[in-house]
Design an enzyme around this catalytic site. Structure first.
Site, short mmCIF file in Angstrom:
data_model
loop_
_atom_site.label_atom_id
_atom_site.label_comp_id
_atom_site.label_asym_id
_atom_site.label_seq_id
_atom_site.Cartn_x
_atom_site.Cartn_y
_atom_site.Cartn_z
N ASP A 64 0.86 -1.18 0.00
CA ASP A 64 0.00 0.00 0.00
C ASP A 64 0.90 1.23 0.00
O ASP A 64 2.12 1.11 0.15
CB ASP A 64 -0.85 -0.05 1.28
CG ASP A 64 -2.06 0.87 1.21
OD1 ASP A 64 -2.27 1.53 0.18
OD2 ASP A 64 -2.81 0.91 2.22
N ASP A 115 -8.84 3.74 -1.84
CA ASP A 115 -9.71 4.02 -0.69
C ASP A 115 -11.03 4.62 -1.13
O ASP A 115 -11.23 5.83 -1.06
CB ASP A 115 -8.97 4.93 0.29
CG ASP A 115 -7.72 4.25 0.82
OD1 ASP A 115 -7.61 3.02 0.68
OD2 ASP A 115 -6.84 4.94 1.37
#
Lengths: 466, 944
Positions: free
Chosen positions: B544, B619
């Site tokens: 990430d 996200d």
């Protein structure tokens, strides 16, 4: 065709029962050898050789009790030596040992051991342990019930007494009030006279003007007082008050927040200012303007007032204070008496106690019927994880779960809350805490008060030998 | 430093729900974009110097001159194998080398011969081999036209927007004055020598005068604001190399639909950008991104596809710097009536789309893919950047993720929850909280005290775990990883030569320089079982924050003047995430000695990232529009080679209503990467927490996913071999039907499944477009048959997920859904044969061990299944491959069949047997019972 022989020991004589793989004894009659089989849902009838042939013919899965062919089937593990059970058909021959008798993995290459006896031994051990605990716990619980009963009686007696003394006090207050007013009459006249002079011949007392003057004085006075008097909201760690003391203290106006002063908000809280504002309104400063002037303004010289009046006032105030205290006492007693401490008040002993558990980072504190909090081990302020809400166990077992709600708010989230699960134990201890979801805490708590009568060890579904 | 974080949190986490746009640059705030965009079309200063043309067998070179400043550029033109043309433009003599993107192309693309067809003073015509394709090079102004027959396929610099900011010395500083004096001296000396060495004697004079002109002209060239220093918010970019942007325009005659250039939260069909910002490609960690706009997101693939009913073409702009793409169209503003009027009057201009690429640094290196079909484009692009890595079968199952599963007990109980509720899953994920203080490669000593026990517990159920490893490394002298990176000098440097430090999850963090091969090798070695303590073979990795995300950096990323070896971060920015992903993937391969296939998920990506694993759309949020946008976002990625794509099921931020959650599971179950994920601050949302009804709905659709795993797996094998997307836009399969061109509320999986998810709250029906005039489509749930080329209204309930199997296809499924994909390995297949109007069908069956690279050594089964003349057969399409399977065929379901008298199975040894069957006349479905042959064998089955 997958058949298997099942050896059963029914008492003394050994009986052999033949049935298709995965069928429990109770369903044995439906699977009659070499006769057409009707799916248990009645949807269709198939030749007997299609039972357990690894192809799903019945919508209810009943033709494949011993294979994984049907998506909704069940496989019966006999688990001789332990507890028989059903597993989903999807667990048959998937390479994972599910039945302790290893019968679910007959064709997957998985090497499963028969662990039923071992499981039974372990389970028996732990059941015995639990039973012992339950037994002792249940005895303790009886004591708790007795104590609670006594405590309740005491409180009721006390309440009666206090209520009686309240009547006397009320009479006293009324008497003193009359005395005071009588004593004040001459003084009042003197004061009005004086005010007239002071305010340039105004006939009547201009109360509005008074209020203005007074509020200015008050402001000044308050700011001084605040710098001198130690505030409860100091920067240092909040003083740890023992709960006993707290309970004896007058309960604050706000019932849901019995410890408002401890409640130092976290960084993310933005209502810190508000809290302070509320504090300012509390307590000592709620005095009428007039009294204030009497006390503070030098221009009203004490000489104006008669010492007799002052004495009457003091006596009256004293009596009033005593009455208030009694009121508080009554309120507390009534609250405690009316509290739901379980069917036999067995949880009453938890009232005004606190229990702590220290974990890696935090010290968790459960004060039953009051609140739950969390404090960093190495300094930092305490966070309210919820104040007493309700009993929240499932129907039939309501007293197995406590719910504490409306703790400190979470950023963009709910207020913190805690669920406390109670299990039977000799000791009263918090055994674990966790935060399964953000700001929703779970606490495990043991207490004798939840112990049930010692369970019968010979529970029907556990059999050492079948 | 804590206050900094608090302030940052306060800024970023402020209550309002939406991206804080002011954190990210508009074109106007990015000085090169502003400068370049201000150029007007039709004023190209570039002229081709035809006399400098050189043609070898494989390439043509030609100098271009900017008549305004006399700076010369070198154009290289290659004809590449597979119908592609490569155009490279660089400065002829740059002050210092300009960045050319390495490691993205799988090899130096093989070329084909070019030849000159004709030439005069105005231009040159080159032949591009067969197919009557030519390139016309026009001299003044310079432009390139690629034509086939009489049709212009694509023109370069046709609007004259080629711009190349040459590297130059800074003039407003003292050092410039010194160095420029030295430089001009040096230039003079050099010229004296070079004039003798170079065979350009005849040009010398001209060159000299040009140089004079150049210097005088250069003096006049104005220094614009932002050329040598640029400030955005409180961040300043020192820009030591000054302006270095490149840009070029492309015209696409006859094109009204362009696609690609992910990642944007926008429609599948790209919009024109005349009235707003261009589409931006700059890998950024965008907090709470907005939908339907051209803002940059986490990844960047500078590839655009252009399509009309005749042809598909593609442009691959190989540049890793910040890039903006403008799109305009001459028909964009026209109404349907306007278009019709044009048509009736016959006076219409051809529709045309114009595209313009602007990059901050590097060179122009562009691959023009000439199709002509969509599948040709996929294969052309795959030949350049490779194909989707072939993932382990288990990674196509369901993934359960949350920020965070708190401790081992939490993992154990969630794992048990899946069994209790009879829901299959393959991977449970651990986010950043599993580490010891955000130190990757470590475990929290309290919460994850015995990771191997935990992993073994999962392994006992044939399940796996993913743990996060981000590229920001906590600056902490007690942290082994940090100490090693620092001592080896592997950190990215700041402009002053020290280790670059930024703020991220662990607080102050360093960023390893993944552009360095030795750094990547070291990083990969950290995944070996003896280095990564507590890891086991069923632990995989998630990268990430690899844009890279720098909380206190400009636009939440790294300063552009940070230094990677001899290059600026400016040059390599969009590549950083690809390198992180690659190094991690290599680590997972190496730890098993090259035996096991890796699985690595990345958030940032670039062209070529498909070779390293899966991506997700970052996200997102628990909103219906975010559910909708997951379709075009993954479709766009599929078009540019990245097939293994998914969106966080349920939405990352906020809490979904049960209805949204169920609908998202239904959609996600039919998208390639199927993972539920949730933000730390949201309530728990494991599938069984929303009441028995919703649990049942979610269970049902996850189980549907598992029944289709053989098909998914085969499609990924196909994607690995060909580069064709797994999740496909409709127009890819129906390229001649304009009705499909803008469809992005439904999609195809392979070419045989059509999915129209329900993405409206409270929907009682959806209208699905069933493509193909000749096609029939079968509802996979009811087996109802529908004709193609229609809009079909489908009433829906909460359990509905409209999915159709194409008539003419055969899909192998495994209907015995178990706890995990590995538990289903040896289970039998059910073949779903959907007949078309000609009563034929075909499909494939691919089987291997599901997790190793042995398929590369021909250890697999690949069979072609086909049905015609009432005979269904399985033939080996890879006779050279060897693999044995325990799986067998338990059932054949023929949709659109008529009732046979008998069904005969003929096995490989010639043995014939009669099979039992059921026929459901109400939906014309024939179910053949238990043929039982092994799935790897030859057989045929006759219906009589």
């Amino acid at each position: 065709m997958f058949w298997y022989l099942l050896l059963l020991w029914g008492g003394i004589s050994a009986v052999e029962v033949q049935r298709p793989r995965g069928v429990p004894l109770s369903k044995r009659p439906f699977y009659e050898e070499n006769k057409p089989f009707t799916c248990l849902d009645g949807s269709r009838t198939i030749p007997f050789d299609r039972i357990n042939d690894d192809y799903c013919d019945c919508q209810d899965g009943s033709d494949e009790p011993g294979t994984a062919a049907c998506p909704n089937g069940n496989f019966h593990c006999t688990n001789a030596g332990f507890r028989p059970t059903f597993i989903p058909s999807s667990h048959v021959n998937d390479g994972i040992c599910d039945c302790c008798d290893a019968t679910d993995e007959y064709n997957s290459g998985a090497e499963c051991q028969n662990t039923c006896r071992e499981l039974w031994r372990k389970e028996k051990e732990s059941m015995q342990k639990l039973a012992e605990i339950a037994k002792e716990g249940f005895l303790l619980k009886q004591q708790l019930i007795q104590e609670a009963k006594r405590g309740l009686e005491e409180k009721q007696t006390k309440l009666g007494e206090v209520q009686n003394s309240k009547k006397d006090l009320e009479t006293n207050v009324e008497a003193l009030r009359t005395a005071k007013e009588a004593a004040e009459q001459p003084e009042k006249e003197a004061k009005e006279r004086h005010l007239k002079e002071l305010l340039g011949g105004v006939d009547k007392v201009n109360t509005a003007a008074f209020e203005t003057i007074w509020s200015k004085i008050r402001e000044k006075y308050v700011s001084e007082v605040r710098t001198q008097t130690p505030s409860s909201n100091t920067d240092g760690p909040a003083p740890v008050e023992t709960p006993q003391e707290e309970v004896r203290e007058p309960v604050s106006d706000n019932d849901s927040e019995p410890y408002p002063d401890d409640d130092i908000p976290e960084e993310e809280d933005e209502d810190e200012d508000e809290d302070e504002d509320e504090d300012m309104d509390d307590g000592d400063y709620k005095v009428t303007g007039f009294d204030y002037i009497l006390e503070c303004l030098p221009i009203f010289t004490k000489s104006l007032f008669s010492s007799a009046a002052q004495k009457a006032r003091n006596e009256f105030e004293e009596a009033e204070r005593a009455l208030r205290e009694v009121d508080d006492q009554i309120r507390n007693l009534e609250k405690e008496i009316s509290f739901d401490f379980g069917p036999s008040s067995e949880f009453a002993y938890l009232y005004s106690q606190c229990y702590e558990l220290t974990t890696g980072e935090y010290v968790y504190r459960l004060c039953p019927f009051n609140r739950v909090s969390q404090k960093p081990k190495y300094g930092g302020s305490e966070t309210n994880l919820g104040t007493w809400g309700k009993w929240a166990g499932p129907e039939g077992n309501v007293y197995s779960v406590m719910k504490y709600e409306q703790g400190t708010g979470c950023w963009q989230g709910p207020n913190r809350s805690t669920t406390v699960k109670l299990t039977c134990g000799k000791e009263t201890v918090v055994t674990s805490t966790s935060e399964p979801s953000r700001c929703e805490y779970l606490m495990e708590f043991t207490s004798p008060a939840v112990c049930q009568e010692a369970p019968d060890l010979e529970v029907s579904d556990i059999h050492e030998e079948l | 430093m804590v206050p900094v974080l608090v302030v940052w949190l306060a800024l970023c986490l402020s209550g309002t729900w939406a991206v804080d746009r002011s954190n990210f640059k508009t074109c106007d705030q990015s000085s090169f974009c502003k400068r370049q965009r201000a150029l007007k079309p039709g004023e190209s200063p570039y002229r081709a110097l035809l006399e400098t043309m050189e043609l070898t067998n494989t390439r043509l070179t030609l100098q271009l001159i900017n008549d305004n400043n006399k700076v010369r550029l070198l154009l290289e033109l290659y004809r590449l194998q597979g119908n592609m043309t490569r155009v490279k433009i660089n400065e002829l003599k740059p002050l210092k080398p300009r960045y050319e993107v390495p490691d993205v192309l799988v090899r130096e693309p093989p070329t084909e011969p070019l030849s000159v067809l004709s030439q005069d003073e105005n231009g040159v015509v080159l032949s591009l081999g067969v197919e009557s394709q030519r390139v016309i090079v026009s001299a003044q102004p310079f432009r390139l036209d690629i034509v086939e027959g009489h049709n212009v396929l694509m023109s370069l610099n046709s609007r004259g927007l080629l711009a190349f900011e040459h590297l130059r010395m800074r003039k407003d500083t003292f050092s410039y004055k010194v160095t420029s004096t030295v430089a001009s001296l040096w230039d003079n000396i050099k010229r004296v020598f070079s004039s003798q060495a170079e065979p350009e004697a005849e040009n010398k004079e001209e060159a000299d005068t040009a140089h004079q002109a150049e210097t005088t002209k250069e003096e006049e060239e104005k220094v614009e604001e932002g050329m040598w220093e640029e400030t955005f918010k409180s961040h300043s970019d020192s820009k030591p190399n000054g302006p270095s942007a490149v840009s070029l325009d492309f015209s696409l005659p006859g094109v009204e639909h362009v696609y690609g250039i992910p990642e944007h939260a926008d429609t599948l069909r790209l919009k024109t950008t005349d009235n707003g910002d261009p589409y931006r490609l700059y890998n950024l960690d965008v907090f709470q991104y907005e939908l339907y706009n051209p803002m940059a997101l986490y990844g960047a693939v500078p590839v655009m596809l252009a399509h009309n009913t005749q042809r598909t073409t593609g442009i691959f702009w190989l540049n890793a710097a910040e890039t903006w793409v403008d799109i305009s169209s001459n028909t964009a503003g026209k109404t349907v009536f306007g278009k019709m009027l044009d048509y009736v009057q016959g006076s219409s201009e051809t529709p045309q789309t114009d595209v313009r690429w602007i990059s901050e640094s590097g060179i122009i290196d562009v691959f023009i893919m000439l199709g002509p079909t969509p599948k040709d484009i996929f294969s052309q692009y795959a030949s350049l950047t490779g194909t989707q890595s072939f993932p382990p079968l288990s990674s196509l199952g369901y993934h359960q993720c949350r920020w965070n599963y708190n401790d081992q007990e939490d993992v154990r109980s969630v794992d048990a929850g899946f069994d209790e509720h009879d829901i299959p899953y393959d991977f449970i994920w651990l986010d950043i909280e599993h580490t010891d203080g955000k130190r990757y490669f470590t475990w929290d000593p309290h919460k994850f005290a015995s990771p191997k026990d935990m992993l073994q517990g999962l392994k006992d159920k044939k399940r796996n775990m993913v743990a996060i490893v981000d590229p920001h490394i906590k600056v902490d002298s007690n942290y082994k990883i940090h100490n090693e990176i620092r001592s080896r000098g592997f950190y990215v440097k700041n402009k002053d030569g020290g280790d670059y430090e930024g703020w991220c999850w662990p607080g102050n963090a360093g960023y390893p320089d993944f552009t360095q091969p030795d750094m990547r090798a070291w990083w990969a070695s950290m995944f070996s079982y003896d280095q990564y303590e507590g890891s086991m073979d069923n632990l995989y990795t998630w990268n990430d924050m690899n844009e890279p995300s720098v909380f206190n950096g400009p636009e939440v990323t790294m300063h552009k003047d940070a230094v990677h070896g001899s290059w600026e971060h400016r040059d390599v920015h969009n590549l950083y995430g690809l390198y992180v992903h690659r190094a991690t993937m290599e680590g997972l391969i190496q730890r098993s000695g090259g035996v096991e296939r890796p699985f690595v998920l990345t958030r940032a990506f670039f062209a070529g990232s498909q070779r390293y694993g899966a991506v997700w759309t970052g996200d997102n949020a628990a909103e219906w529009d975010h559910l909708k946008i997951s379709i075009p976002m993954c479709l766009s990625l599929g078009l540019v080679g990245i097939s293994f794509c998914g969106a966080d099921v349920g939405g990352f931020f906020k809490s979904p209503s049960p209805e949204l959650l169920v609908r998202w599971y239904q959609t996600g179950a039919y998208q390639p990467f199927f993972r539920a994920h949730a933000h730390l601050d949201t309530p728990r949302r494991e599938p069984w927490l929303f009441g028995p009804e919703n649990t049942a709905l979610i269970r049902e659709v996850i189980r549907q996913r598992y029944t289709f795993l053989p098909y998914w797996y085969q499609l990924f094998y196909h994607a690995y071999r060909t580069g064709e997307p797994v999740m496909r836009a409709l127009w890819v399969e129906y390229p001649q039907d304009p009705a499909t061109f803008a469809v992005d509320d439904e999609f195809l999986i392979g070419r045989d499944l059509l999915v129209h998810p329900v993405t409206e709250e409270g929907a009682r029906g959806v209208t699905a477009f069933l493509p193909g005039k000749e096609e029939v489509w079968f509802d996979i749930h009811t087996f109802q048959k529908h004709n193609g080329a229609q809009n079909l209204y489908i009433p829906v309930t909460m359990s509905s997920i409209p999915v159709f199997q194409r008539g003419g296809s055969i899909i192998p499924r495994k209907l015995r859904v178990r706890r995990s994909s590995a538990c289903m390995e040896h289970d039998p297949y059910t073949l779903f044969v959907a007949l078309n109007t000609r009563r034929t069908a075909e499909g494939e069956l691919y089987i291997d061990d599901g997790h190793t690279f042995n398929f590369d050594n021909k250890e697999f089964i690949h069979r072609r299944l086909f049905f015609s003349n009432n005979v269904l057969s399985s033939v080996n399409v890879a006779p050279e491959a060897q693999f044995t399977t325990k799986s067998w065929i338990e059932r054949v379901v023929i949709l659109g069949a008529s009732k046979p008298r008998k069904v005969t199975l003929i096995t490989a040894d010639g043995h014939k047997s009669q099979l039992d069957f059921d026929f459901d006349a109400s939906v014309s479905v024939l179910t053949i019972r238990k043929p039982s042959m092994n799935a790897g064998e030859d057989w045929s089955m006759a219906l009589q």
